[in-house]
Motif scaffolding. Structure first.
Motif, PDB file in Angstrom:
ATOM      1  N   GLN A  87     -13.514  -6.492   5.002  1.00 59.26           N
ATOM      2  CA  GLN A  87     -13.619  -4.891   4.171  1.00 59.26           C
ATOM      3  C   GLN A  87     -12.815  -4.249   4.148  1.00 59.26           C
ATOM      4  O   GLN A  87     -12.253  -3.919   3.275  1.00 59.26           O
ATOM      5  CB  GLN A  87     -15.475  -4.353   3.963  1.00 59.26           C
ATOM      6  N   ALA A  88     -12.030  -3.569   5.513  1.00 61.13           N
ATOM      7  CA  ALA A  88     -11.095  -2.926   5.808  1.00 61.13           C
ATOM      8  C   ALA A  88      -9.448  -3.442   5.693  1.00 61.13           C
ATOM      9  O   ALA A  88      -8.739  -3.206   4.971  1.00 61.13           O
ATOM     10  CB  ALA A  88     -11.220  -2.440   6.432  1.00 61.13           C
ATOM     11  N   LEU A  89      -9.675  -4.895   6.406  1.00 65.46           N
ATOM     12  CA  LEU A  89      -8.836  -5.177   6.530  1.00 65.46           C
ATOM     13  C   LEU A  89      -8.031  -6.401   5.628  1.00 65.46           C
ATOM     14  O   LEU A  89      -6.385  -6.431   5.162  1.00 65.46           O
ATOM     15  CB  LEU A  89      -8.824  -6.752   7.391  1.00 65.46           C
ATOM     16  N   ALA A  90      -9.242  -6.739   4.283  1.00 66.69           N
ATOM     17  CA  ALA A  90      -8.075  -7.116   3.699  1.00 66.69           C
ATOM     18  C   ALA A  90      -7.628  -6.290   2.108  1.00 66.69           C
ATOM     19  O   ALA A  90      -6.341  -7.058   1.424  1.00 66.69           O
ATOM     20  CB  ALA A  90      -9.463  -7.910   2.102  1.00 66.69           C
ATOM     21  N   PRO A  91      -8.291  -4.565   1.864  1.00 67.94           N
ATOM     22  CA  PRO A  91      -6.876  -4.137   1.097  1.00 67.94           C
ATOM     23  C   PRO A  91      -5.832  -3.606   1.840  1.00 67.94           C
ATOM     24  O   PRO A  91      -4.875  -3.306   1.335  1.00 67.94           O
ATOM     25  CB  PRO A  91      -7.943  -2.646   0.904  1.00 67.94           C
ATOM     26  N   LEU A  92      -6.391  -3.897   3.099  1.00 70.43           N
ATOM     27  CA  LEU A  92      -4.840  -3.138   3.789  1.00 70.43           C
ATOM     28  C   LEU A  92      -3.756  -4.381   3.424  1.00 70.43           C
ATOM     29  O   LEU A  92      -2.677  -3.815   3.454  1.00 70.43           O
ATOM     30  CB  LEU A  92      -5.122  -3.216   5.184  1.00 70.43           C
ATOM     31  N   ALA A  93      -3.989  -5.268   3.880  1.00 69.47           N
ATOM     32  CA  ALA A  93      -3.070  -6.177   4.023  1.00 69.47           C
ATOM     33  C   ALA A  93      -2.510  -6.474   2.380  1.00 69.47           C
ATOM     34  O   ALA A  93      -1.065  -7.317   2.512  1.00 69.47           O
ATOM     35  CB  ALA A  93      -4.105  -8.142   4.413  1.00 69.47           C
ATOM     36  N   ARG A  94      -3.672  -6.787   1.179  1.00 65.46           N
ATOM     37  CA  ARG A  94      -3.276  -7.214   0.283  1.00 65.46           C
ATOM     38  C   ARG A  94      -1.568  -5.770  -0.233  1.00 65.46           C
ATOM     39  O   ARG A  94      -1.612  -5.513  -0.808  1.00 65.46           O
ATOM     40  CB  ARG A  94      -3.902  -6.149  -0.738  1.00 65.46           C
ATOM     41  N   SER A  95      -2.052  -4.625   0.720  1.00 64.42           N
ATOM     42  CA  SER A  95      -1.010  -3.065   0.441  1.00 64.42           C
ATOM     43  C   SER A  95       0.200  -3.915   1.219  1.00 64.42           C
ATOM     44  O   SER A  95       1.463  -3.257   0.214  1.00 64.42           O
ATOM     45  CB  SER A  95      -1.946  -2.229   0.860  1.00 64.42           C
ATOM     46  N   LEU A  96       0.721  -4.948   1.998  1.00 61.63           N
ATOM     47  CA  LEU A  96       1.746  -5.276   2.494  1.00 61.63           C
ATOM     48  C   LEU A  96       2.161  -6.226   2.124  1.00 61.63           C
ATOM     49  O   LEU A  96       2.555  -6.839   2.407  1.00 61.63           O
ATOM     50  CB  LEU A  96       0.879  -5.471   3.730  1.00 61.63           C
ATOM     51  N   ASP A  97       1.545  -6.428   0.404  1.00 60.63           N
ATOM     52  CA  ASP A  97       1.864  -7.783  -0.095  1.00 60.63           C
ATOM     53  C   ASP A  97       0.901  -9.650   0.298  1.00 60.63           C
ATOM     54  O   ASP A  97       1.925  -9.881  -0.296  1.00 60.63           O
ATOM     55  CB  ASP A  97       3.338  -7.840  -0.356  1.00 60.63           C
ATOM     56  N   TYR A  98       0.665  -9.458   0.868  1.00 61.42           N
ATOM     57  CA  TYR A  98      -0.504 -10.602   1.359  1.00 61.42           C
ATOM     58  C   TYR A  98      -1.491 -10.601   0.481  1.00 61.42           C
ATOM     59  O   TYR A  98      -1.852 -10.088   0.150  1.00 61.42           O
ATOM     60  CB  TYR A  98      -1.176 -10.514   2.799  1.00 61.42           C
ATOM     61  N   ASP A  99      -1.089 -12.298   0.037  1.00 65.48           N
ATOM     62  CA  ASP A  99      -2.195 -13.311  -0.870  1.00 65.48           C
ATOM     63  C   ASP A  99      -3.338 -13.334   0.141  1.00 65.48           C
ATOM     64  O   ASP A  99      -3.559 -14.400   1.353  1.00 65.48           O
ATOM     65  CB  ASP A  99      -1.647 -14.468  -1.078  1.00 65.48           C
ATOM     66  N   VAL A 100      -4.577 -12.847   0.176  1.00 67.44           N
ATOM     67  CA  VAL A 100      -5.545 -13.005   0.762  1.00 67.44           C
ATOM     68  C   VAL A 100      -6.891 -13.460   0.419  1.00 67.44           C
ATOM     69  O   VAL A 100      -7.161 -13.146  -1.029  1.00 67.44           O
ATOM     70  CB  VAL A 100      -5.998 -11.282   1.318  1.00 67.44           C
TER      71      VAL A 100
END
Length: 233
Positions: A87-100
């Protein structure tokens, strides 16, 4: 850009293969270099660096200015396990432009309420993973603590050559995981690729801090040259 160059560029991008278009600034002549051909190219060091950074740039070699236009696939992050860390990792990765994408067959965990605005698949890995097009531009994280879910997912990640593979668990837990995976056909080279315990050692305690450590380790794997990664290990 010439029509044939554009067609080749579009074909490579559609196949999620990185390319760089090199423009000689003195005469405007362009050439397309595929990543598989970098090693044999006169600009190989500059090409490798800019692709690793994911940025276009002007370089000067032997007194000649060349513009390197980088076309790299969008990096993916596949998270196995809809847990608190996820739950913490998904939005963090999305903020770095990863397709999650988050995969977890346990519907009590894999709910849209817990993972808003994230591609969430409530299926077992053997069903969920093949359609995702996982490749060497994919970071893969297994965090369920359940071998029935994590192990087949990790075997899939080995097969697809993900640039980062990490798994949650203590050293004791990881040792048992290695034995299980080897019994299922994983090679020593496969097993050596797993980052475990997962994440950089920053003293992380909370799920959010662990997510930061994981994302930092993924970033280092993607961006740092091989010698710098070895020094940081």
């Amino acid at each position: 850009m010439k029509t044939e160059t554009l067609a080749l560029l579009n074909a490579e991008r559609a196949a999620r293969r990185p390319v760089i278009v090199v423009t000689d600034m003195s005469d405007g002549i362009q050439r397309l270099v595929k990543a598989v051909d970098f090693a044999a190219d006169p600009l190989h060091a500059e090409l490798e660096k800019q692709l690793r950074m994911g940025k276009s740039a002007m370089v000067e070699v032997d007194g000649k200015k060349q513009f390197l236009n980088v076309y790299a696939p969008t990096a993916k992050l596949v998270i196995i396990g809809a847990v608190h860390i996820s739950q913490a990792l998904a939005p963090l990765a999305r903020s770095l432009d990863y397709d999650v994408t988050v995969v977890d067959p346990r519907t009590a965990f894999a709910s849209p309420e817990r993972f808003p605005d994230v591609n969430l698949i409530a299926e077992w890995p053997d069903e969920a993973l093949p359609p995702l097009g996982i490749d060497r531009w994919t970071a893969f994280v297994a965090v369920t603590h359940d071998p029935k879910i994590d192990d087949p997912a990790l075997l899939h990640a080995f097969e697809k050559g993900c640039f980062y593979i990490g798994a949650l668990g203590s050293r004791k837990t990881h040792a048992k995981r290695l034995d299980r995976l080897k019994a299922q056909g994983a090679t020593d080279a496969d097993l050596a690729r797993i980052k475990a315990p997962i994440g950089l050692n920053i003293g992380a305690v909370s799920p959010s801090e662990i997510a930061v450590s994981i994302m930092a380790e993924i970033t280092a794997e993607l961006r740092l040259p091989k010698d710098a990664k070895a020094a940081a290990a």
